[in-house]
Design an enzyme around this catalytic site. Sequence first.
Site, mmCIF file in Angstrom:
data_model
loop_
_atom_site.group_PDB
_atom_site.id
_atom_site.type_symbol
_atom_site.label_atom_id
_atom_site.label_comp_id
_atom_site.label_asym_id
_atom_site.label_seq_id
_atom_site.Cartn_x
_atom_site.Cartn_y
_atom_site.Cartn_z
ATOM 1 N N GLU A 1 -1.488 -9.058 3.357
ATOM 2 C CA GLU A 1 -1.194 -9.566 4.559
ATOM 3 C C GLU A 1 -2.691 -10.037 5.305
ATOM 4 O O GLU A 1 -2.558 -11.186 6.135
ATOM 5 C CB GLU A 1 -0.558 -8.527 5.457
ATOM 6 C CG GLU A 1 -1.265 -7.481 5.987
ATOM 7 C CD GLU A 1 -0.965 -6.254 5.067
ATOM 8 O OE1 GLU A 1 -1.088 -6.265 3.630
ATOM 9 O OE2 GLU A 1 -1.239 -4.963 5.486
ATOM 10 N N HIS B 1 -3.558 -4.804 0.472
ATOM 11 C CA HIS B 1 -3.112 -5.219 1.974
ATOM 12 C C HIS B 1 -3.197 -6.832 1.790
ATOM 13 O O HIS B 1 -3.935 -7.421 2.339
ATOM 14 C CB HIS B 1 -3.926 -5.002 3.194
ATOM 15 C CG HIS B 1 -3.400 -3.351 3.058
ATOM 16 N ND1 HIS B 1 -2.311 -2.916 3.818
ATOM 17 C CD2 HIS B 1 -4.167 -2.288 2.867
ATOM 18 C CE1 HIS B 1 -2.368 -1.672 4.022
ATOM 19 N NE2 HIS B 1 -3.532 -1.203 3.496
ATOM 20 N N CYS C 1 0.820 -1.178 0.085
ATOM 21 C CA CYS C 1 -0.035 0.017 -0.133
ATOM 22 C C CYS C 1 0.879 1.139 -0.128
ATOM 23 O O CYS C 1 1.239 1.581 -1.091
ATOM 24 C CB CYS C 1 -0.991 -0.069 1.128
ATOM 25 S SG CYS C 1 -2.501 0.920 0.901
#
Length: 538
Positions: A513, A511, A380
Amino acid sequence: MSKFIFITGGVVSSLGKGLTAASIGLLLRARGLNVRMQKLDPYINVDPGTMNPFQHGEVFVTDDGAETDLDLGHYERFAGVRTNRQSNYTTGRIYLDIIERERRGDFLGGTVQVVPHVTNAIQDAILKNAAPEVEVNIVELGGTVGDIEGLPYIEAFRQFSLDRPVDEVMFIHLTLIPYLRASGEVKTKPTQHSVQKLREFGIQPDMLICRAEVPIDDEQRRKIGMFCHIRTGDVIIEKDVDHSIYEVPLLLEREGVADKICKHFNLATDAPNLTQWEEMVTRVIHPAGEVEIAVVGKYMTLTDSYKSVYEALAHGGAANHVRVKIRKIEAEDLEKDGVKALEGVGGLLVPGGFGKRGVEGKMLAIRWARENNVPFLGLCYGMQCAVIEFARHVCGEAEALSGEWLEGGKGNENQPEYITIMPGQARVTDKGGSMRLGAYACQLKPESKSRQLYDAEVVRERHRHRYELNPEKIPTLEQHGMLIAGRNPDSRLVEIIELPAHPFFIATQAHPEFRSRPISAHPLFAGFIKAATEQGKQ
Ligand code: GLN
C-alpha cells in the site's frame, strides 16, 4: 540555489496541511521542477514507530526503513516524490542527537540551549534533506502556530530566512475561515490572530491559504489580506472539495498557487502538465460502477490508522473505473457476532497489525473468503493470519499459531508456530526501529498470479515486521495447495503466498500500500479490485 517553502498552520489542527503541502509539491513537479518534501513534527517521540495508532494514525515506512509520519504518504502519493529518513524529523530525534553529543563532550563544556543549539540543529535537518539539484524544498511544520513545542521551529525558520535572499524563501500559512451557520457569515478574526502570532515571531507570511466550507467573495478576500498584510492576490481560498481529495491540487491550480510561488522565486518553468491527474480525477468522480470491500482490522473507528490501505484501494478503483466502498469491520465484532457482517462484499482485505487481540476474527473472515471464493488480499499480519487459518483448517493443525501470541514462550508439537520470529529479532521488544524495515526484494515464481500482475520477476516492497512464515512449514503448506509465490532472494524469507485453486487469494508479508499512487495503482490492488468487481457481478 535551492528554494525553500515553509508551510505552517494556524487556528486549528487537522486542516489538511499535509494534503495542501503535497498538492503544492504536485503542482510544482507538474511544471518540471525538482521538488523535495520534509515534515517537521514538534512532539518528543523520536519517531512515530512506537506510537499507538489511536494517537498517531498510520506509521508510514520509507524505502530506507524509516518509520515516519503519515503525511509522507501524501507527499509520495500526490507529489510523486520519494521520501526517506531525512524527510521526517521530530523534536525527540533532534534532542536525542544533541544530548548524545553533549554526553560525548562535543560541546566542550559549553551551555547547551534551545537557541542556538536546537534551532541550529533544526536548520541542519532542513539542509540535510536539501540537495543542490533540488529546485524547491517544501518544509511542513506539524501542529499550529502558537503551540509551545513548535516555537523552536518557527525561530529556526526565521533565522534561516534571514541568511537568504527574499526570492529563496517563502512562507505559506494555512488557516481556517469558519462559517457560522446561525448568523450565516464567515469569520476572519481567527486567521487575523494566527497571522499576528506568526508576526510576533518575526515571520510575515507571503501567502495565505484559507480553508473554507463556503465560497469566499472578493471583498472578504481583500479584507483578510488587508488585516493580515498580504496582497489580495496572495490570499488563496481552498474551499472544501465536493467529491475527492484528489481535486485539491486542481483547485489550487485554478487559484494560481503554483504560478504565484514560481513568481516569488523568480523561477521560469514549463506550463504545467496535469493531464494524467485530471483524467484520474474524472474517473474517480464519474465511476462506471461500485464495488464493496470489507476491511477487517483493529482500529476501524479511525480513518487514519490504515490511511495508505484505504488510499491504495481507491487507486485500485480508479484503475478499474469503479468506486470502492469500504465496509470497515472490527475483527473482534466478528468473533462475537460471526461472519454475517461480511455478506455481500466483493472482496476482503486484512491489513497489517500487531498482537493477539482480534486475530480470531481476522481468521474467521479469511476462512469465509477462502471457502466462498471471495477475492482476498492479505497485507503483512493479514498474510500471517491467512497462513495460520490455512494450517488450521486445511492442513489439520488445529492449534497452529504465531510465536507473537505466546508472550515470550515457544510453540511445540501440539501448538506449531506456523509464523515464527525472524532470525536476529528479539521476541519481545519495546524499542522503535528494531523490526525488519524498509524495501526488500522479492523473487516471484513464473506460475504465480503475482508475477502476472506485477509484470516483473523481481519486485521491491517495503516491510515492517518481526515475524515470518516458518520455513519448516513450507512443505506442509505446499502439499495442501498453497503456492509460495515469492521469496526474498537473499534470506529466502517467504514474501508472498497464493492459493491457485481460488479466484484471487494473494497475501504478502510486505506493505504494498505504501507504493500505490492515484495515477498508477499498485498492481496487487488493481488486480484485487478487478477480481472483486467481477465477483460482485456474478
Ligand atoms: N505483527 C506482525 C509481525 O511483527 C505483523 C506486522 C505487520 O503487520 N506490520 O511480524
